[in-house]
Scaffold this active site. Structure first.
Site, PDB file in Angstrom:
ATOM      1  N   SER A 119      23.288 -69.176 -20.477  1.00 36.79           N
ATOM      2  CA  SER A 119      22.722 -68.471 -22.033  1.00 36.79           C
ATOM      3  C   SER A 119      23.382 -68.893 -23.307  1.00 36.79           C
ATOM      4  CB  SER A 119      23.207 -67.233 -21.542  1.00 36.79           C
ATOM      5  OG  SER A 119      23.071 -66.157 -22.653  1.00 36.79           O
ATOM      6  N   ASP A 174      13.126 -63.291 -17.672  1.00 42.90           N
ATOM      7  CA  ASP A 174      13.969 -63.746 -18.487  1.00 42.90           C
ATOM      8  C   ASP A 174      13.582 -64.481 -20.228  1.00 42.90           C
ATOM      9  OD1 ASP A 174      16.630 -64.347 -20.463  1.00 42.90           O
ATOM     10  OD2 ASP A 174      17.061 -65.744 -18.484  1.00 42.90           O
ATOM     11  N   HIS A 187      18.104 -61.177 -17.329  1.00 43.31           N
ATOM     12  CA  HIS A 187      19.094 -62.603 -17.681  1.00 43.31           C
ATOM     13  C   HIS A 187      20.357 -62.893 -17.285  1.00 43.31           C
ATOM     14  CE1 HIS A 187      20.578 -65.683 -20.842  1.00 43.31           C
ATOM     15  NE2 HIS A 187      21.843 -64.896 -21.102  1.00 43.31           N
TER      16      HIS A 187
END
EC number: 3.1.1.74
Length: 209
Positions: A119, A174, A187
């Site tokens: 991320s 995602d 995610h």
């Protein structure tokens, strides 16, 4: 924008802090050094959703004493607001990751360096690595990025770094991989890739170094 409620609804998992690079001696360099940047809001310097799975798999393959695991912490606070910055993270976070790569190269110049980011942590790595010297970049043998928040913007790669040394994992659905900061359930689903595919790729890179 980010759906904070969805992000925080993920069941809590034990966070992990690892500092073997910081504390390790240059007289006892390992088989590989694994540097990881966690995702936003994750605790410790490794987080819990992704990084520890890859680290544990590498340790299982080579033995715990033969892998130094190091999370990116300190100036990298993994706050949510930094995702909206132009780089997708703060300059302080990028500099901290670069410091750790340079520390690995200076302590253990003959040890293959591997790295990962999840991320916002993927943005940390994709910004940090291009700013390293050619010698340090050459010592980095493999990088794995999960839920890469700059995937679309950077053309699915780390700028100015060999694609042969990089694997990017983007789950179907995602949306951060499509250039947004919208957090969907996809995610949060990278543990399988982190535990199996990513360490398999990194091991191949290490063993061929």
């Amino acid at each position: 924008m980010m759906n904070l409620n969805l992000l925080l609804s993920k069941p809590c998992q034990a966070s992990t802090t690892r500092n073997e690079l910081e504390t390790g001696s240059s007289d006892a360099c390992p088989r590989t050094i694994f540097i990881f940047a966690r995702g936003s809001t994750e605790a410790g310097n490794m987080g819990a959703l992704v990084g520890p799975f890859t680290a544990n798999a590498l340790e299982s393959a080579y033995g715990a004493s033969n892998v130094w695991v190091q999370g990116v912490g300190g100036p990298y606070t993994a706050g949510l607001v930094e995702n909206a910055l132009p780089a997708g993270t703060s300059q302080a976070a990028i500099r901290e990751a670069q410091r750790l790569f340079n520390l690995a190269a200076s302590k253990c110049p003959n040890t293959p360096i591997t790295a990962g980011g999840y991320s916002q942590g993927a943005a940390v790595m994709s910004n940090a690595i291009p700013g390293l010297s050619a010698a340090v970049q050459d010592q980095i043998k493999g990088v794995v990025l999960f839920g890469y928040t700059k995937n679309l913007q950077n053309g699915g790669r780390i700028p100015n770094f060999p694609t042969s040394k990089t694997t990017i994992y983007c789950e179907t659905g995602d949306l951060v991989c499509n250039g947004t900061l919208i957090i969907t359930p996809a995610h949060l689903l990278y543990s399988d890739e982190a535990a199996v595919q990513a360490p398999t790729f990194l091991r191949a890179q290490i063993d061929s170094a």
